[in-house]
Motif scaffolding. Structure first.
Motif, PDB file in Angstrom:
ATOM      1  N   SER A   1       0.851  -1.192   0.000  1.00 43.49           N
ATOM      2  CA  SER A   1       0.000   0.000   0.000  1.00 43.49           C
ATOM      3  C   SER A   1       0.885   1.240   0.000  1.00 43.49           C
ATOM      4  O   SER A   1       2.115   1.149   0.151  1.00 43.49           O
ATOM      5  CB  SER A   1      -0.925   0.014   1.231  1.00 43.49           C
ATOM      6  OG  SER A   1      -0.227   0.411   2.399  1.00 43.49           O
ATOM      7  N   ASP A   2       0.283   2.389  -0.182  1.00 44.47           N
ATOM      8  CA  ASP A   2       1.013   3.632   0.005  1.00 44.47           C
ATOM      9  C   ASP A   2       1.659   3.622   1.398  1.00 44.47           C
ATOM     10  O   ASP A   2       1.129   3.014   2.339  1.00 44.47           O
ATOM     11  CB  ASP A   2       0.072   4.833  -0.092  1.00 44.47           C
ATOM     12  CG  ASP A   2      -0.488   5.034  -1.492  1.00 44.47           C
ATOM     13  OD1 ASP A   2       0.061   4.457  -2.451  1.00 44.47           O
ATOM     14  OD2 ASP A   2      -1.497   5.761  -1.615  1.00 44.47           O
ATOM     15  N   ASN A   3       2.774   4.290   1.529  1.00 48.86           N
ATOM     16  CA  ASN A   3       3.474   4.466   2.809  1.00 48.86           C
ATOM     17  C   ASN A   3       4.207   3.221   3.300  1.00 48.86           C
ATOM     18  O   ASN A   3       4.702   3.210   4.427  1.00 48.86           O
ATOM     19  CB  ASN A   3       2.504   4.935   3.916  1.00 48.86           C
ATOM     20  CG  ASN A   3       1.694   6.149   3.519  1.00 48.86           C
ATOM     21  OD1 ASN A   3       2.249   7.130   3.041  1.00 48.86           O
ATOM     22  ND2 ASN A   3       0.389   6.066   3.704  1.00 48.86           N
ATOM     23  N   MET A   4       4.315   2.189   2.479  1.00 49.04           N
ATOM     24  CA  MET A   4       4.964   0.967   2.936  1.00 49.04           C
ATOM     25  C   MET A   4       6.472   1.145   3.058  1.00 49.04           C
ATOM     26  O   MET A   4       7.070   2.080   2.508  1.00 49.04           O
ATOM     27  CB  MET A   4       4.658  -0.191   1.978  1.00 49.04           C
ATOM     28  CG  MET A   4       5.488  -0.191   0.704  1.00 49.04           C
ATOM     29  SD  MET A   4       5.121  -1.616  -0.338  1.00 49.04           S
ATOM     30  CE  MET A   4       3.854  -0.917  -1.384  1.00 49.04           C
TER      31      MET A   4
ATOM     32  N   ASN B   1      -3.965  -2.924 -17.306  1.00 47.53           N
ATOM     33  CA  ASN B   1      -4.238  -2.602 -15.907  1.00 47.53           C
ATOM     34  C   ASN B   1      -2.982  -2.034 -15.245  1.00 47.53           C
ATOM     35  O   ASN B   1      -1.859  -2.413 -15.574  1.00 47.53           O
ATOM     36  CB  ASN B   1      -4.698  -3.850 -15.150  1.00 47.53           C
ATOM     37  CG  ASN B   1      -5.964  -4.427 -15.738  1.00 47.53           C
ATOM     38  OD1 ASN B   1      -6.976  -3.743 -15.867  1.00 47.53           O
ATOM     39  ND2 ASN B   1      -5.917  -5.699 -16.120  1.00 47.53           N
ATOM     40  N   HIS B   2      -3.198  -1.155 -14.278  1.00 45.76           N
ATOM     41  CA  HIS B   2      -2.063  -0.455 -13.684  1.00 45.76           C
ATOM     42  C   HIS B   2      -2.397  -0.056 -12.246  1.00 45.76           C
ATOM     43  O   HIS B   2      -3.465   0.483 -11.967  1.00 45.76           O
ATOM     44  CB  HIS B   2      -1.748   0.804 -14.515  1.00 45.76           C
ATOM     45  CG  HIS B   2      -0.663   1.656 -13.947  1.00 45.76           C
ATOM     46  ND1 HIS B   2      -0.687   3.027 -14.013  1.00 45.76           N
ATOM     47  CD2 HIS B   2       0.492   1.332 -13.296  1.00 45.76           C
ATOM     48  CE1 HIS B   2       0.409   3.517 -13.440  1.00 45.76           C
ATOM     49  NE2 HIS B   2       1.127   2.497 -12.995  1.00 45.76           N
ATOM     50  N   VAL B   3      -1.502  -0.346 -11.308  1.00 49.73           N
ATOM     51  CA  VAL B   3      -1.619   0.153  -9.942  1.00 49.73           C
ATOM     52  C   VAL B   3      -0.247   0.667  -9.518  1.00 49.73           C
ATOM     53  O   VAL B   3       0.791   0.187 -10.007  1.00 49.73           O
ATOM     54  CB  VAL B   3      -2.104  -0.936  -8.949  1.00 49.73           C
ATOM     55  CG1 VAL B   3      -3.521  -1.382  -9.274  1.00 49.73           C
ATOM     56  CG2 VAL B   3      -1.157  -2.117  -8.930  1.00 49.73           C
ATOM     57  N   LYS B   4      -0.249   1.628  -8.638  1.00 50.40           N
ATOM     58  CA  LYS B   4       1.022   2.110  -8.105  1.00 50.40           C
ATOM     59  C   LYS B   4       0.830   2.514  -6.645  1.00 50.40           C
ATOM     60  O   LYS B   4      -0.264   2.902  -6.217  1.00 50.40           O
ATOM     61  CB  LYS B   4       1.560   3.283  -8.922  1.00 50.40           C
ATOM     62  CG  LYS B   4       0.738   4.560  -8.855  1.00 50.40           C
ATOM     63  CD  LYS B   4       1.429   5.680  -9.640  1.00 50.40           C
ATOM     64  CE  LYS B   4       0.628   6.964  -9.562  1.00 50.40           C
ATOM     65  NZ  LYS B   4       1.305   8.071 -10.267  1.00 50.40           N
ATOM     66  N   PHE B   5       1.925   2.389  -5.906  1.00 47.75           N
ATOM     67  CA  PHE B   5       1.917   2.717  -4.479  1.00 47.75           C
ATOM     68  C   PHE B   5       2.981   3.780  -4.242  1.00 47.75           C
ATOM     69  O   PHE B   5       4.147   3.618  -4.637  1.00 47.75           O
ATOM     70  CB  PHE B   5       2.195   1.469  -3.650  1.00 47.75           C
ATOM     71  CG  PHE B   5       1.269   0.330  -3.963  1.00 47.75           C
ATOM     72  CD1 PHE B   5      -0.034   0.332  -3.510  1.00 47.75           C
ATOM     73  CD2 PHE B   5       1.698  -0.738  -4.744  1.00 47.75           C
ATOM     74  CE1 PHE B   5      -0.901  -0.708  -3.806  1.00 47.75           C
ATOM     75  CE2 PHE B   5       0.848  -1.790  -5.047  1.00 47.75           C
ATOM     76  CZ  PHE B   5      -0.464  -1.771  -4.577  1.00 47.75           C
ATOM     77  N   GLU B   6       2.583   4.855  -3.580  1.00 44.33           N
ATOM     78  CA  GLU B   6       3.450   6.015  -3.434  1.00 44.33           C
ATOM     79  C   GLU B   6       3.975   6.163  -2.008  1.00 44.33           C
ATOM     80  O   GLU B   6       3.514   5.491  -1.083  1.00 44.33           O
ATOM     81  CB  GLU B   6       2.683   7.271  -3.862  1.00 44.33           C
ATOM     82  CG  GLU B   6       2.229   7.224  -5.313  1.00 44.33           C
ATOM     83  CD  GLU B   6       1.460   8.450  -5.741  1.00 44.33           C
ATOM     84  OE1 GLU B   6       1.840   9.049  -6.761  1.00 44.33           O
ATOM     85  OE2 GLU B   6       0.477   8.803  -5.047  1.00 44.33           O
ATOM     86  N   ASN B   7       4.939   7.050  -1.878  1.00 39.95           N
ATOM     87  CA  ASN B   7       5.557   7.338  -0.582  1.00 39.95           C
ATOM     88  C   ASN B   7       6.162   6.076   0.029  1.00 39.95           C
ATOM     89  O   ASN B   7       6.032   5.804   1.217  1.00 39.95           O
ATOM     90  CB  ASN B   7       4.542   7.965   0.383  1.00 39.95           C
ATOM     91  CG  ASN B   7       5.205   8.618   1.580  1.00 39.95           C
ATOM     92  OD1 ASN B   7       6.363   9.009   1.529  1.00 39.95           O
ATOM     93  ND2 ASN B   7       4.467   8.712   2.674  1.00 39.95           N
ATOM     94  N   VAL B   8       6.831   5.288  -0.789  1.00 33.67           N
ATOM     95  CA  VAL B   8       7.453   4.031  -0.369  1.00 33.67           C
ATOM     96  C   VAL B   8       8.889   4.309   0.088  1.00 33.67           C
ATOM     97  O   VAL B   8       9.626   5.034  -0.579  1.00 33.67           O
ATOM     98  CB  VAL B   8       7.462   3.010  -1.528  1.00 33.67           C
ATOM     99  CG1 VAL B   8       8.188   1.739  -1.125  1.00 33.67           C
ATOM    100  CG2 VAL B   8       6.027   2.704  -1.970  1.00 33.67           C
ATOM    101  N   LEU B   9       9.285   3.725   1.212  1.00 36.25           N
ATOM    102  CA  LEU B   9      10.635   3.885   1.739  1.00 36.25           C
ATOM    103  C   LEU B   9      11.366   2.548   1.776  1.00 36.25           C
ATOM    104  O   LEU B   9      10.733   1.493   1.884  1.00 36.25           O
ATOM    105  CB  LEU B   9      10.598   4.459   3.161  1.00 36.25           C
ATOM    106  CG  LEU B   9      10.018   5.853   3.343  1.00 36.25           C
ATOM    107  CD1 LEU B   9      10.009   6.214   4.827  1.00 36.25           C
ATOM    108  CD2 LEU B   9      10.812   6.886   2.555  1.00 36.25           C
ATOM    109  N   PHE B  10      12.676   2.608   1.703  1.00 34.30           N
ATOM    110  CA  PHE B  10      13.512   1.430   1.941  1.00 34.30           C
ATOM    111  C   PHE B  10      14.119   1.557   3.336  1.00 34.30           C
ATOM    112  O   PHE B  10      14.721   2.576   3.679  1.00 34.30           O
ATOM    113  CB  PHE B  10      14.617   1.322   0.883  1.00 34.30           C
ATOM    114  CG  PHE B  10      14.153   0.737  -0.405  1.00 34.30           C
ATOM    115  CD1 PHE B  10      14.259  -0.631  -0.639  1.00 34.30           C
ATOM    116  CD2 PHE B  10      13.593   1.543  -1.384  1.00 34.30           C
ATOM    117  CE1 PHE B  10      13.821  -1.177  -1.833  1.00 34.30           C
ATOM    118  CE2 PHE B  10      13.148   0.997  -2.582  1.00 34.30           C
ATOM    119  CZ  PHE B  10      13.261  -0.370  -2.808  1.00 34.30           C
TER     120      PHE B  10
END
Length: 513
Positions: free
Chosen positions: A30-33, A116-125
């Motif tokens: 999800s976002d923020n993962m 089809n397309h999905v994206k998740f933002e604000n992802v950190l490592f």
């Protein structure tokens, strides 16, 4: 009326079109993962059967990483991979990310050739830790010590929280309910206090993003968190399996009629929490696990010697990421303090936890024999629990040369009614809390244990002596903090309490139960 007819006609046309499978990933994405920084990135889900699925981690400024089949973001890419969805639409991609990834926000972009397309933002490592167990792991920041101030101060945008909704299942599930959130006063209130204080300490000490996946359920035994395969193959689980088989037989008629008795959906049933709250998380890459559980197994404490390491090995095998660090909390002091040494199921379970350290690699234990509460099985001080777990993580998971444990028993030498006990993990040296060094008991042969007089002899040695008139003329066995709620006063100078121990191997009060 005309608008309704047009809408109905449009819906009918859509229904006549060929159905296109939705591109879908489990809730753990999800976002923020937070993605594990030094491990393969495992991404899985469902798409149009037979379609080509492209997965990539890219900067926010590069929303289209592919132009046809060509890479478009050049050296700004973090990771990418392609795979063809199988006949049921399932896909799984494993990507090796670049090294030294900046701690900035990224986008996880997933698309298939069906459009089809999905994206998740604000992802950190960063580092991802699973926080699991029973009620003392479930206990929230809002329920713990200094809750109002702690909640107000919980503003850590690079500390991310994922709370798994509690549910049970008789079969392994593919997904959980939950979403990643930035740590804030709003998101932290209901989150695990132990998990939060552990993660916050690592975040501050290591200066890197930390992701916490909280999956726990109060009052549950370890067998509920163990996979069906291990429960079926390990003999120590037999008595529990037999109990549940008998309960199923009791409801046989109701089951045959298609019923679902509430008693059989119980969260303590073997594997029911593993199936619903652990299996769906696999194989999301993690740094390790912290675990706070054992109270629900105390009546079968002797069996915990086997079933606890079996559960840890079970998780490691199923996750497929090797012997990742597994850190756990030893049971706190609890219940009324007794005036004389006696047997204790809680002490026996603590011993089983300590034995797990010796049996399995990359394990660590936070001893909290000094911060429990006699009248509350849920001690409010979760801050020190988190700090001690973080010390174990820094030693076991991150390889720092630090004192991460309180003194642990090494050996003893007896000379009549006196004995010298040598300890390891003494750090800068042994010390006592309070006016008197207490908690030591001695016995002769198979005789009754009596409390001993104890003094610190040198930086890593304690001298004990049987009191006059005790009947102990030759010390053959020693115990320390062997009680439900012992008077434990031995520490190292780093402020960590000594780990309870015994030198005898008498049959425990819960052996074989």
């Amino acid at each position: 009326m005309q608008r309704f007819r047009l809408f109905a006609f449009g819906m009918a046309c859509l229904a006549a079109l060929p159905a296109s499978a939705e591109l879908k990933l489990p809730a753990i994405f999800s976002d923020n993962m937070v993605l594990q920084r030094d491990a393969n990135i495992n991404v899985w889900g469902t798409a149009e059967p037979g379609s080509e699925v492209t997965v990539s981690v890219i900067p926010p400024s590069k929303p289209l990483p592919f132009e046809g089949n060509e890479r478009g973001a050049g050296d700004q890419w973090v990771a990418s991979g392609k795979v063809t969805a199988d006949s049921e639409g399932r896909f799984s991609v494993e990507m090796l990310p670049k090294e030294d990834i900046p701690a900035t926000s990224w986008v996880l972009d997933v698309r298939d050739s069906a459009g089809n397309h999905v994206k998740f933002e604000n992802v950190l490592f960063g580092d991802v830790w699973v926080c699991s167990g029973q009620s003392n792991m479930q206990w929230s920041v809002g329920q713990a010590k200094d809750a109002k101030q702690e909640i107000s101060d919980a503003k850590y945008p690079k500390l991310r929280l994922f709370h798994v909704k509690r549910t049970t299942s008789g079969e392994p599930l593919d997904d959980v309910t939950g979403t990643w959130e930035e740590c804030s006063p709003e998101s932290v209130r209901g989150f695990s206090a132990v998990g939060y204080y552990f993660g916050r300490q690592l975040h501050q000490d290591l200066d890197r993003p930390i992701g916490l996946i909280h999956t726990s359920w109060g009052g549950t035994p370890s067998e509920a968190w163990t996979s069906p395969k291990t429960v079926a193959s390990e003999p120590e689980f037999n008595s529990v399996v037999k109990y549940w088989d008998q309960l199923v037989a009791k409801y046989e008629e109701q089951l045959a009629a298609g019923g679902s008795p509430k008693a059989l959906r119980n969260q303590s049933r073997p594997s029911y929490l593993y199936n619903a709250m652990v299996h769906p998380l696999i194989p999301f890459s993690i740094k390790g696990v912290i675990w706070y559980q054992g109270e629900a197994n105390a009546r079968r404490a002797y069996n915990y010697r086997t079933i606890f390491p079996a559960m840890i090995s079970d998780w490691r095998e199923n996750w497929g990421q090797g012997d990742f660090p597994f850190l756990f909390v030893q049971l706190a002091n609890f219940m009324q303090r007794k005036d004389a040494p006696s047997e204790s199921a809680w002490a026996e379970l603590r011993e089983a936890q300590t034995m797990t350290l010796e049996e399995l690699p990359n394990t660590g234990m936070a001893t909290i024999i000094d911060i429990g509460e006699a009248r509350d099985i849920h001690p409010k001080n979760k801050q020190d629990v988190g700090k001690r777990l973080a010390l174990a993580a820094r030693k076991i998971a991150y390889g720092e040369d630090i004192v991460h444990s309180g003194p642990t028993f090494e050996s003893f030498e007896a000379d009549g009614a006196t004995a010298k006990i040598k300890f390891e993990n003494t750090g800068s040296g042994l010390m006592k809390h309070g006016d008197k060094l207490s908690g030591f008991a001695v016995a002769q042969g198979d005789g009754q244990f009596v409390f001993a007089d104890a003094t610190i002899f040198d930086s890593n040695t304690v001298r004990v002596e049987a009191p006059e008139g005790s009947g102990v003329e030759s010390i053959d066995a020693i115990r320390y903090a062997w009680a439900d709620n012992p008077a434990a006063t031995l520490y190292n100078r780093e402020g960590l309490p000594a780990v309870p121990f015994r030198t005898d191997d008498r049959k425990g009060v819960t052996e074989g139960k």
